[in-house]
Design a protein around this motif. Structure first.
Motif, PDB file in Angstrom:
ATOM      1  N   MET A  70      99.170   9.074  25.518  1.00 21.27           N
ATOM      2  CA  MET A  70      98.507  10.333  25.175  1.00 21.27           C
ATOM      3  C   MET A  70      99.454  11.520  25.327  1.00 21.27           C
ATOM      4  O   MET A  70      99.279  12.543  24.653  1.00 21.27           O
ATOM      5  CB  MET A  70      97.278  10.539  26.069  1.00 21.27           C
ATOM      6  N   THR A  71     100.459  11.391  26.179  1.00 20.76           N
ATOM      7  CA  THR A  71     101.326  12.521  26.520  1.00 20.76           C
ATOM      8  C   THR A  71     101.916  13.228  25.298  1.00 20.76           C
ATOM      9  O   THR A  71     101.800  14.457  25.181  1.00 20.76           O
ATOM     10  CB  THR A  71     102.450  12.065  27.467  1.00 20.76           C
ATOM     11  N   PRO A  72     102.536  12.526  24.351  1.00 20.91           N
ATOM     12  CA  PRO A  72     103.109  13.230  23.193  1.00 20.91           C
ATOM     13  C   PRO A  72     102.058  13.791  22.237  1.00 20.91           C
ATOM     14  O   PRO A  72     102.383  14.632  21.400  1.00 20.91           O
ATOM     15  CB  PRO A  72     103.963  12.153  22.508  1.00 20.91           C
ATOM     16  N   LEU A  73     100.819  13.336  22.374  1.00 25.28           N
ATOM     17  CA  LEU A  73      99.781  13.821  21.462  1.00 25.28           C
ATOM     18  C   LEU A  73      99.388  15.265  21.750  1.00 25.28           C
ATOM     19  O   LEU A  73      98.938  15.976  20.856  1.00 25.28           O
ATOM     20  CB  LEU A  73      98.541  12.923  21.534  1.00 25.28           C
ATOM     21  N   TYR A  74      99.555  15.708  22.994  1.00 27.37           N
ATOM     22  CA  TYR A  74      99.218  17.092  23.311  1.00 27.37           C
ATOM     23  C   TYR A  74     100.043  18.065  22.460  1.00 27.37           C
ATOM     24  O   TYR A  74      99.524  19.034  21.906  1.00 27.37           O
ATOM     25  CB  TYR A  74      99.449  17.382  24.795  1.00 27.37           C
ATOM     26  N   ASP A  75     101.328  17.778  22.349  1.00 31.99           N
ATOM     27  CA  ASP A  75     102.193  18.645  21.551  1.00 31.99           C
ATOM     28  C   ASP A  75     101.803  18.592  20.083  1.00 31.99           C
ATOM     29  O   ASP A  75     101.799  19.624  19.395  1.00 31.99           O
ATOM     30  CB  ASP A  75     103.655  18.222  21.726  1.00 31.99           C
ATOM     31  N   LYS A  76     101.442  17.408  19.611  1.00 29.14           N
ATOM     32  CA  LYS A  76     101.031  17.268  18.213  1.00 29.14           C
ATOM     33  C   LYS A  76      99.773  18.089  17.940  1.00 29.14           C
ATOM     34  O   LYS A  76      99.674  18.787  16.926  1.00 29.14           O
ATOM     35  CB  LYS A  76     100.766  15.795  17.882  1.00 29.14           C
ATOM     36  N   ILE A  77      98.808  17.998  18.844  1.00 33.25           N
ATOM     37  CA  ILE A  77      97.555  18.730  18.658  1.00 33.25           C
ATOM     38  C   ILE A  77      97.792  20.232  18.695  1.00 33.25           C
ATOM     39  O   ILE A  77      97.246  20.991  17.888  1.00 33.25           O
ATOM     40  CB  ILE A  77      96.531  18.317  19.731  1.00 33.25           C
TER      41      ILE A  77
END
Length: 215
Positions: A70-77
């Motif tokens: 989930m960690t890299p998804l925060y930046d994507k969102i």
């Protein structure tokens, strides 16, 4: 314009994935850059209730301390201009992968005034599929609207698109599904005539989101 679709279904090419891809096609038709993220392929856990993201004066305030898929998804969102989240309904609720994803948005929520720390407001499309018919869908509607409300509170105004009577499998003769036999002709006809219309709705939503700005 950058738009991301998160697939909460474990099926790569099921009804949920199909509708999400149609939404991205609509966004692409308006010049948006798109990305499709299958949540089932990520190694991630649900919220661990550690409250590190809520510690007063802490370095992790507003951020999840877990380091996983989930960690890299925060930046994507945070760099997205719109988001789609797709989920099938399993045993009356959103899928486990979708639930984990929504739980992990908890760092954005603040108990200071029940607002969101998310840096902006973006439109969110919550796309849900279920094998039940339109009448049965009314039972699940409050649950879906609750998750729609959570997404609206955390990220921005969320819209709900529900596709009913989707097929459990392509060939029902391969599974024990006696209770569904009587409804099978109706389901097949629904898939042939109504599901394409749902795909058009998803396409239209994607195109609309691609041209949408929220103050």
């Amino acid at each position: 314009m950058n738009i991301i679709a998160f697939n909460g279904s474990p099926r790569k090419n099921g009804a949920t994935a199909t509708l999400l891809r149609k939404a991205l096609e609509g966004a692409t038709s308006q010049g948006a850059k798109t990305e499709f993220v299958p949540l089932s392929q990520l190694a991630m856990r649900g919220c661990q209730a550690c409250f590190s993201c809520k510690k007063r004066g802490g370095q992790s305030y507003g951020k999840c301390v877990q380091k996983d898929g989930m960690t890299p998804l925060y930046d994507k969102i945070e760099h997205a201009d719109a988001v789609f989240l797709g989920t099938p309904i399993y045993f009356g609720t959103i899928s486990s992968g979708t639930k984990m994803f929504i739980e992990r948005l908890f760092p954005y929520f603040t108990y200071k005034d029940y607002s969101s720390l998310f840096p902006k407001k973006i439109p969110v499309g919550l796309i849900c599929t279920l094998g039940a018919g339109e009448q049965e869908e009314k039972v699940f509607r409050p649950h879906l609207q609750f998750n729609q409300m959570i997404l609206s509170m955390l990220l921005g105004p969320a819209e709900l698109l529900v596709s009913t009577d989707t097929l459990h499998v392509e060939d029902y003769s391969t599974i024990v599904a006696d209770a569904l036999v009587a409804r099978l002709p109706q389901k097949l006809e629904h898939h042939r005539t109504v599901f394409p219309a749902d795909c058009e709705k998803a396409f239209a939503m994607g195109a609309r989101f691609a041209g949408r700005t929220i103050p």
